[in-house]
Design a protein around this motif. Structure first.
Motif, PDB file in Angstrom:
ATOM      1  N   ALA A 302       0.814  -1.216   0.000  1.00  0.00           N
ATOM      2  CA  ALA A 302       0.000   0.000   0.000  1.00  0.00           C
ATOM      3  C   ALA A 302       0.848   1.265   0.000  1.00  0.00           C
ATOM      4  O   ALA A 302       0.332   2.357  -0.201  1.00  0.00           O
ATOM      5  N   GLY A 303       2.156   1.129   0.234  1.00  0.00           N
ATOM      6  CA  GLY A 303       3.025   2.296   0.298  1.00  0.00           C
ATOM      7  C   GLY A 303       2.884   3.060   1.594  1.00  0.00           C
ATOM      8  O   GLY A 303       3.302   4.230   1.676  1.00  0.00           O
ATOM      9  N   ASN A 304       2.308   2.441   2.614  1.00  0.00           N
ATOM     10  CA  ASN A 304       2.143   3.087   3.918  1.00  0.00           C
ATOM     11  C   ASN A 304       3.391   2.785   4.753  1.00  0.00           C
ATOM     12  O   ASN A 304       3.425   1.868   5.576  1.00  0.00           O
ATOM     13  N   LEU A 305       4.424   3.577   4.524  1.00  0.00           N
ATOM     14  CA  LEU A 305       5.724   3.286   5.128  1.00  0.00           C
ATOM     15  C   LEU A 305       5.721   3.432   6.642  1.00  0.00           C
ATOM     16  O   LEU A 305       6.403   2.671   7.347  1.00  0.00           O
ATOM     17  N   GLU A 306       4.981   4.367   7.144  1.00  0.00           N
ATOM     18  CA  GLU A 306       4.964   4.594   8.591  1.00  0.00           C
ATOM     19  C   GLU A 306       4.458   3.361   9.329  1.00  0.00           C
ATOM     20  O   GLU A 306       5.078   2.883  10.287  1.00  0.00           O
ATOM     21  N   LYS A 307       3.334   2.814   8.866  1.00  0.00           N
ATOM     22  CA  LYS A 307       2.785   1.625   9.519  1.00  0.00           C
ATOM     23  C   LYS A 307       3.622   0.396   9.212  1.00  0.00           C
ATOM     24  O   LYS A 307       3.744  -0.501  10.044  1.00  0.00           O
ATOM     25  N   MET A 308       4.204   0.338   8.019  1.00  0.00           N
ATOM     26  CA  MET A 308       5.086  -0.770   7.677  1.00  0.00           C
ATOM     27  C   MET A 308       6.264  -0.831   8.637  1.00  0.00           C
ATOM     28  O   MET A 308       6.620  -1.901   9.154  1.00  0.00           O
ATOM     29  N   GLU A 309       6.866   0.318   8.902  1.00  0.00           N
ATOM     30  CA  GLU A 309       8.019   0.365   9.799  1.00  0.00           C
ATOM     31  C   GLU A 309       7.616   0.018  11.228  1.00  0.00           C
ATOM     32  O   GLU A 309       8.374  -0.632  11.958  1.00  0.00           O
ATOM     33  N   ARG A 310       6.410   0.428  11.611  1.00  0.00           N
ATOM     34  CA  ARG A 310       5.935   0.144  12.966  1.00  0.00           C
ATOM     35  C   ARG A 310       5.755  -1.367  13.160  1.00  0.00           C
ATOM     36  O   ARG A 310       6.141  -1.925  14.190  1.00  0.00           O
ATOM     37  N   VAL A 311       5.170  -2.029  12.159  1.00  0.00           N
ATOM     38  CA  VAL A 311       4.978  -3.476  12.250  1.00  0.00           C
ATOM     39  C   VAL A 311       6.325  -4.193  12.184  1.00  0.00           C
ATOM     40  O   VAL A 311       6.564  -5.179  12.885  1.00  0.00           O
ATOM     41  N   TYR A 312       7.227  -3.685  11.368  1.00  0.00           N
ATOM     42  CA  TYR A 312       8.533  -4.322  11.204  1.00  0.00           C
ATOM     43  C   TYR A 312       9.284  -4.381  12.532  1.00  0.00           C
ATOM     44  O   TYR A 312       9.990  -5.366  12.814  1.00  0.00           O
TER      45      TYR A 312
END
Length: 506
Positions: A302-312
């Motif tokens: 989805a290109g939602n980097l903020e949430k991607m980084e949070r989950v990572y």
């Protein structure tokens, strides 16, 4: 290879203790769904097929318990060693000699519930044709007092689907369902059909299961239907099946939620994907690591980097150890983003990648990213590596990004070297490359070299167009070469092109 002392221990233990009944399979675990794999939410055939080790001892005697555990452990080790020998044999070859020389029939007799056979088939699932040959050999033992269990047929049906042999899967199902109708057989055939893209046949098998009075759908059956609709972006039907699950009183599992999240991800329905995850967090079925890995993939897509980084941050170790494909997914997300720190983040993730994890498509994407950032040295290093690896670029967007980098730096020599190497490597080139080279030569008043580009275009069979002639006309005009400029105008007239507004004729 099983050592003689191990076989002796097996015989002694088995004489005192029969293998516990908890080794038997339950049908819901037969085709457990795993949505955290890369590809993409597919059924993981035969994963979690067997629970070989007993949960409870079948005897109160501590000696018997120890002997039982030792028996199960050695049986598991022996089957694993046998699988190693089968893998080591050259392809294709008949596995019967290896099975007989290693005493595989003895393993099966020590496992009357079929768990040893199932474990062997599970270990061989990466080579389904070999596994089916082993199953064929095992079928012949049914006449020797080692009966086949429905779960073994179900495993073979799933393997036949994995081998793209639908007719065999159907034949095995028809043979097994007559003697022992069980839900696991229907689930296996549904999986085989779904694995091979047979939507209507998968649905038909589910309908047959519902009509069979001796069986009834389990959550595994519904999960297969959910996965079928989800992977084909039939979201409305997927949601209808989910509603049917709730109405039937069957409890959803983590797999159920994972499949639904995957379906929304494939359909690019990011809000529904998040809502499903939030429902898990607030409900009784809590998200597991597999669910968070799915959300990581979804946010990356989805290109939602903020949430991607949070989950990572919550699954970092799992990504590094067993879901390394997600490293490429995250790098790809950064490549497509406008994050000001994307190069730094890409380089940090790239350090985690191993040599065997190289993918040409990702390499090409990185070339474009460094080109867009104007980092010409790193861009050229990646281009050189691509040439060495015989990686071909067929996307003009990447080529034009490289071109733009050289143009901004006014690096005509570097551009020329790149064009020559790209021609030899078979990359897809475009007329813009040659036009750019002509413009850069004209800026440096290198008119002879500029004219030489026309020969390069001919050699590469790139035709001239109006823009080619306009570049030449303006170059000659700027250099005060009136005669050559008028010659170019004549060529434009000859080819039916309109003249530039500042054209002059003496």
């Amino acid at each position: 290879m099983v050592r003689p002392r191990h076989l002796l221990l097996l015989r002694r233990c088995f004489s005192f203790l029969r293998l516990p009944e908890t080794l038997a399979l339950s049908s819901p675990s037969l085709l457990r769904h795993s949505s955290s794999s890369s590809s993409d939410g597919s059924l993981s055939d035969l994963r979690d097929l067997i629970h070989l080790l007993p949960k409870k001892p079948s005897s109160s005697s501590s000696d018997s318990v120890a002997c039982g555990r030792s028996t199960a452990d050695h049986l598991l080790s022996a089957v694993s060693s046998l699988a190693g020998d089968l893998f080591a044999a050259p392809e294709p070859s008949d596995p019967s000699p290896i099975l007989e020389s290693r005493g595989a029939a003895t393993f099966l007799r020590l496992s009357p519930d079929g768990s040893a056979s199932l474990h062997l088939l599970s270990l061989l699932k990466s080579r389904p044709l070999l596994a089916l040959e082993v199953f064929s050999w095992r079928r012949n033992l049914a006449h020797s007092g080692i009966p086949l269990h429905p779960e073994e047929f179900a495993a073979a049906i799933a393997l036949a689907g994995r081998a793209r042999n639908i007719s065999l899967a159907t034949d095995l199902f028809n043979e097994a369902i007559v003697d022992a109708p069980k839900t696991c057989l229907y689930n296996a055939l549904m999986t085989a059909y779904m694995y091979n893209g047979h939507i209507l046949k998968t649905i038909a098998v589910f309908d047959d299961l519902e009509r069979d009075t001796s069986c009834q759908p389990t959550i595994v059956s519904y999960n297969i239907l959910l996965s079928l609709y989800g992977r084909h972006t039939l979201v409305d039907k997927m949601e209808s099946v989910l509603h049917a699950v709730d109405e039937s009183g069957i409890r959803r599992t983590v797999d159920t939620y994972n499949i639904v999240i995957t379906g929304y991800m494939i359909g690019r329905m990011w809000d529904r994907m998040e809502n499903t995850f939030r429902e898990m967090e607030e409900g009784t079925v809590k998200p597991e690591v597999s669910t968070r890995l799915l959300m990581l993939r979804g946010y990356a897509f989805a290109g939602n980097l903020e949430k991607m980084e949070r989950v990572y941050e919550t699954v970092r170790e799992e990504v590094k150890s067993r879901e390394r494909a997600l490293i490429r997914v995250m790098i790809c997300a950064y490549c497509k983003s406008r994050d000001p720190d994307r190069i730094l983040k890409i380089e940090e993730l790239s350090k985690l990648m191993k040599e065997e994890e190289y993918r040409p498509w990702l390499h090409v994407l990185l070339i474009r990213v460094y080109a867009q950032e104007g980092m010409v040295d790193m861009m050229e290093q990646l281009i050189f590596q691509a040439f060495q690896r015989k990686t071909e670029v067929t996307t003009l967007r990447v080529v034009r990004s490289i071109l733009a980098t050289y143009f901004q730096l006014n690096a005509v020599d570097r551009l020329g070297r790149f064009i020559r190497q790209a021609e030899e490597a078979g990359w897809r080139l475009c007329r813009d490359l040659y036009h750019c080279k002509m413009v850069l030569h004209s800026r440096q008043n290198q008119l002879v070299e500029m004219h030489g580009v026309l020969d390069e275009m001919e050699n590469y069979m790139v035709g001239r167009d109006k823009r080619t002639l306009l570049i030449m006309y303006k170059a000659y005009c700027n250099a005060g070469r009136r005669l050559e400029a008028e010659t170019v105008l004549g060529m434009m007239w000859k080819h039916g092109f309109t003249f530039p507004q500042d054209a002059f004729i003496s």
